[in-house]
Design a protein around this motif. Structure first.
Motif, PDB file in Angstrom:
ATOM      1  N   GLY A  93      23.462  34.286  53.154  1.00 33.69           N
ATOM      2  CA  GLY A  93      22.611  34.115  54.328  1.00 33.69           C
ATOM      3  C   GLY A  93      22.538  35.304  55.263  1.00 33.69           C
ATOM      4  N   SER A  94      23.077  36.464  54.839  1.00 33.29           N
ATOM      5  CA  SER A  94      23.101  37.619  55.751  1.00 33.29           C
ATOM      6  C   SER A  94      21.745  38.325  55.825  1.00 33.29           C
ATOM      7  N   GLY A  95      20.811  37.909  54.982  1.00 27.71           N
ATOM      8  CA  GLY A  95      19.482  38.520  55.032  1.00 27.71           C
ATOM      9  C   GLY A  95      19.202  39.463  53.873  1.00 27.71           C
ATOM     10  N   LYS A  96      19.956  39.333  52.795  1.00 29.71           N
ATOM     11  CA  LYS A  96      19.785  40.230  51.636  1.00 29.71           C
ATOM     12  C   LYS A  96      18.373  40.146  51.055  1.00 29.71           C
ATOM     13  N   SER A  97      17.880  38.909  50.878  1.00 29.85           N
ATOM     14  CA  SER A  97      16.549  38.761  50.283  1.00 29.85           C
ATOM     15  C   SER A  97      15.475  39.315  51.206  1.00 29.85           C
ATOM     16  N   THR A  98      15.624  39.052  52.495  1.00 25.72           N
ATOM     17  CA  THR A  98      14.649  39.562  53.460  1.00 25.72           C
ATOM     18  C   THR A  98      14.663  41.095  53.450  1.00 25.72           C
ATOM     19  N   LEU A  99      15.858  41.678  53.434  1.00 26.45           N
ATOM     20  CA  LEU A  99      15.975  43.143  53.380  1.00 26.45           C
ATOM     21  C   LEU A  99      15.375  43.687  52.081  1.00 26.45           C
TER      22      LEU A  99
END
Ligand code: GTP
Ligand code: MG
Length: 328
Positions: A57-63
């Motif tokens: 949930g740290s934002g890997k996919s968004t990044l």
């Protein structure tokens, strides 16, 4: 059904359908998978591989999505491998990835592949490395591997990468402790995502203190960049640092060294797998093996001597090498 050879040549001439089929073959270790990799291997080595790892949930996919768009602006093609070792089913998380990556998924220059757990974690890292090779042969300029980084095991997946981004977010409380557990050294670039949240600056300070405490042997000093992935803030900087790290590695012997180490590990793994495959097969069909087991249990034989006897050809091989080919 198309033959393996046809699939390989279709993929090499740009068929996305053939590409997807080849990946499925290799991922599931279907018959012919090794031949596929053997045929494609000479076409690999062109892609630059970036690992993106961090807690759930740290934002890997968004990044990953935003970095991909940035690379596309520079006319590079991108392959994405989203690895999800934690989930035994290709359920929610992967669906979420697909939604978050919806618009890049319809871009012809981008190919997204999600991978769920296949057998052991070791199996997953091999499947990931093999998928990366197929995308590389297919001609992708950059390959981004997204993986949940929580411990040493996942680090193996990231070892496939030339540049690794370590993502952390403020507010988890134990993020620094999680990073300390032996994975600090795999980060070439540190990304503090969700910088819109409180505590981002403190996290940056803590990270830089830790990096100062454990200076890497390499002259590369890992930069720390704040991002708000959802807004696209900091994405051009992260992308520049990736390209900068690539330049750094290519300028010296760094990239060659990394790739040599990777090839060494890969060759040794393959040899171990082959040997273990044949030993299992051999013992399965060796009727006297049951007898040996009984003798071992009855203490008439010891298991060590038997293991030594079975592996004797390798012991002999080693003796010859040791005498004939001193390395130093
Ligand atoms: N506030 C804030 N939320 C963000 C930011 N980046 C991502 N998110 C949100 O965080 C959630 C998780 O983002 P993902 O990109 O799915 O994170 P992930 O690391 O890929 O998650 P997993 O693959 O499930 O481990 C989503 O709801 C995003 O919209 C950010 O910079 N700020
Ligand atoms: Mg994700």
């Amino acid at each position: 059904m198309a033959s393996t050879n046809d699939l390989v040549s279709e993929a090499l001439s740009g068929s996305v359908r053939a590409l997807a089929k080849l990946i499925t073959m290799v991922e599931n270790e279907m018959p012919g998978a090794t031949e596929v990799l053997q045929q494609l291997y000479p076409q690999t080595g062109h892609a630059y591989i970036v690992g993106i790892t961090g807690p759930p949930g740290s934002g890997k996919s968004t990044l990953t999505d935003k970095i991909t768009k940035e690379l596309r602006k520079k006319d590079s093609t991108v392959g994405i491998v989203a690895v999800d070792p934690s989930s035994p089913f290709s359920g929610g998380a992967l669906l979420g990835d697909r939604l978050r990556m919806q618009d890049i998924a319809s871009d012809e220059g981008v190919f997204v592949r999600s991978m769920a757990t296949r057998g052991t974690l070791g199996g997953l890292s091999k499947a990931t490395a093999d998928t990366v090779k197929i995308l590389d042969a297919f001609g992708k300029d950059f390959i981004l591997i997204e993986t949940v980084g929580v411990g040493q095991d996942e680090v193996d997946i990231v070892k496939t990468a030339d540049t690794t981004l370590l993502i952390s977010v403020p507010g988890l409380g134990d993020e620094i402790q999680a990073l300390k557990a032996g994975i600090m050294e795999i980060g070439d670039i540190f990304v503090v995502n969700k910088a819109d949240r409180e505590g981002a600056d403190r996290l940056v300070t803590e990270l830089s203190l830790m990096l100062d405490l454990n200076p890497a042997a390499s002259p590369w000093k890992p930069p720390i960049i704040k991002t708000i992935a959802t807004m696209g803030d900091g994405i051009p900087e992260v992308t520049e640092k990736i390209l900068g790290h690539r330049q750094f590695l290519e300028g010296g012997k760094g990239l060659l060294k990394k790739r040599n180490e990777r090839a060494r590990g890969e060759i040794i793994n393959l040899i171990e797998q082959e040997i273990s495959k044949y030993i299992h097969k051999m013992l399965k069909y060796d009727l006297s093996f049951d007898q040996v087991i009984e003798q071992v249990v009855a203490r008439e034989k010891d298991p060590y001597s038997f293991a030594q006897k079975i592996t004797e050809p390798f012991a002999k091989y080693y003796q010859i090498y040791k005498v004939d080919k001193p390395k130093n």
